[in-house]
Design a protein around this motif. Structure first.
Motif, PDB file in Angstrom:
ATOM      1  N   THR A  94       0.844  -1.185   0.000  1.00  0.00           N
ATOM      2  CA  THR A  94       0.000   0.000   0.000  1.00  0.00           C
ATOM      3  C   THR A  94       0.880   1.236   0.000  1.00  0.00           C
ATOM      4  OG1 THR A  94      -0.176   0.000   2.410  1.00  0.00           O
ATOM      5  CG2 THR A  94      -1.902  -1.155   1.175  1.00  0.00           C
ATOM      6  N   VAL A  95       0.352   2.288  -0.608  1.00  0.00           N
ATOM      7  CA  VAL A  95       1.098   3.535  -0.728  1.00  0.00           C
ATOM      8  C   VAL A  95       0.179   4.677  -0.290  1.00  0.00           C
ATOM      9  CG1 VAL A  95       2.300   5.068  -2.324  1.00  0.00           C
ATOM     10  CG2 VAL A  95       2.405   2.601  -2.672  1.00  0.00           C
ATOM     11  N   ASP A  96       0.611   5.435   0.689  1.00  0.00           N
ATOM     12  CA  ASP A  96      -0.124   6.617   1.124  1.00  0.00           C
ATOM     13  C   ASP A  96       0.901   7.715   1.358  1.00  0.00           C
ATOM     14  OD1 ASP A  96      -1.708   8.587   2.186  1.00  0.00           O
ATOM     15  OD2 ASP A  96      -2.582   7.352   3.753  1.00  0.00           O
ATOM     16  N   LEU A  97       1.318   8.350   0.282  1.00  0.00           N
ATOM     17  CA  LEU A  97       2.392   9.341   0.349  1.00  0.00           C
ATOM     18  C   LEU A  97       1.976  10.617   1.065  1.00  0.00           C
ATOM     19  CD1 LEU A  97       3.850   8.883  -3.242  1.00  0.00           C
ATOM     20  CD2 LEU A  97       4.643   7.857  -1.097  1.00  0.00           C
ATOM     21  N   ILE A  98       0.696  10.943   1.064  1.00  0.00           N
ATOM     22  CA  ILE A  98       0.240  12.179   1.706  1.00  0.00           C
ATOM     23  C   ILE A  98       0.167  12.028   3.226  1.00  0.00           C
ATOM     24  CG2 ILE A  98      -1.675  13.814   1.898  1.00  0.00           C
ATOM     25  CD1 ILE A  98      -2.258  13.189  -1.078  1.00  0.00           C
TER      26      ILE A  98
END
Length: 108
Positions: A68-72
């Motif tokens: 999973t990617v949640d850069l913010i």
């Protein structure tokens, strides 16, 4: 309900667990939460997942793993969340189980 189709990159998914809810160097049972925590995040593409794992000194098996990617908001599963469900956000179908956290562990 178990999903009958494979997930796709950048699809929205839900992660849940009773694991650590704060960042920190040392993990302990005392740091886990008493309440189920959850977040909606995006699945990374194989290229993003490989880069993420390499940046943290790990390896990524694109044939067997999702990330999973949640850069913010930098939300992720954390210590104690392993084995929790990984669900499609729009249908709540089960597409996997959580295993390990990364940068942002405990911010969700």
């Amino acid at each position: 309900v178990l999903s009958r189709t494979s997930p796709t990159a950048h699809e929205q998914v839900k992660i849940y667990g009773w694991g650590r809810a704060r960042k920190g160097e040392e993990a302990s049972v005392a740091e886990t939460t008493e309440h189920l925590q959850g977040a909606t995040v995006s699945l990374g593409s194989p290229v993003e997942c490989i880069a993420l794992h390499l940046s943290q000194g790990g390896a990524f098996a694109k044939e067997k793993q999702l990330c999973t990617v949640d850069l913010i908001h930098e939300r992720s599963v954390c210590t104690g969340d392993s084995g929790g469900p990984l669900l499609r956000a729009n249908t709540n179908e089960l597409i996997g189980v959580t295993s390990m956290g990364s940068k942002g562990c405990g911010d969700g």
